[in-house]
Motif scaffolding. Structure first.
Motif: not given
Length: 282
Positions: A31-36, A45-52, A249-262
């Protein structure tokens, strides 16, 4: 036997570690990897950095920042209300009282009801009983807020009450008697004798209610489903709707989930850091 366990303890620990790794560490790492990444499935999945993450925090139409402070306010207020009510009931129901066990059982029972059923039940109550008086949870975000708070109080207060009762029964009666002999009032005895001895229970109950308030999802889904226009979305529901309800918006949703967890982990650790040093042993 103790020597055998001491020598081969890794064998006994290994199944638990494997289950923890498979059930938590591996999914969390993925999940952490997919948030990027930009993705629709795991295979593309392909890496986009902190865009999400930039996209998540700039998501005005999705209401991420609104859901964030709305959830923080709800979690703090629900934690205070549930613990005050649960402790009050525990103090009352540790006294000699006719039907005391019945009252304990009745207060605990809502904790056994599933969140979806609970939310639907209270939606029926609000829409059927209170709607003629202008209480419409689907058109006013604050009616939804107080409705969710009432549901959480009804569901969790009995569970916290049981924990507080357990803590109160471990306090030696001699301490209260000694305080009474010294002239302490009932309030002074509670504040200076019982409350410090209850800190282990307070630590547990505060941790549970705080994290439950932040993670609340099913009751929110069943009661308001974010209406009106996503204004009553708590953070977990906002993440769910972003991930599953908005194409691309799957990547952005995953980024929100990581922020939420933190956020939840940080606040929970801070809460433990504040309450655990105040604990005293009976």
């Amino acid at each position: 036997m103790e020597r055998f366990i001491g020598k081969y303890w890794p064998v006994f620990v290994l199944p638990t570690l494997l289950a923890f790794a498979i059930g938590f560490l591996v999914p969390f790492g993925m999940g952490l990897y997919l948030s990027f990444c930009d993705f629709t499935t795991l295979s593309d999945a392909h890496f986009t950095g902190i865009d999400n993450y930039l996209r998540a925090f700039s998501d005005v139409s999705g209401g991420f920042l609104h859901s964030l402070w709305y959830t923080a306010l709800f979690a703090l207020l629900s934690t205070a209300v549930i613990n005050v009510f649960g402790l009050s009931m525990a103090l009352l129901l540790t006294r000699p009282l006719l039907g005391r066990d019945v009252f304990r059982t009745v207060l605990f029972l809502p904790n056994l009801i599933g969140g979806i059923v609970l939310g639907w039940l209270w939606q029926v109550i609000f829409n059927g009983v209170l709607n003629p008086y202008g209480v419409t949870i689907v058109t006013n975000e604050w009616y939804g807020f107080w409705g969710l708070l009432l549901i959480m109080l009804w569901q969790q207060a009995g569970y916290m009450m049981i924990i507080y009762i357990s803590g109160l029964t471990t306090i030696p009666e001699e301490l209260s008697e000694a305080a009474g002999i010294d002239g302490a009032s009932a309030w002074q005895t509670f504040w200076h004798v019982k409350l410090p001895m209850l800190m282990p229970s307070i630590t547990i109950c505060t941790f549970l209610t705080l994290t439950n308030g932040f993670k609340l999802f099913d009751q929110n889904l069943a009661l308001t489903n974010g209406m009106p226009s996503g204004r009553s979305e708590l953070l977990a529901l906002n993440i769910y709707n972003t991930f599953y309800g908005r194409s691309g918006w799957e990547g952005a949703g995953q980024a929100k989930a990581v922020v939420f967890c933190l956020i939840v982990v940080t606040i929970a650790l801070l809460q433990l850091r504040l309450t655990q040093p105040r604990e005293v042993e009976a």
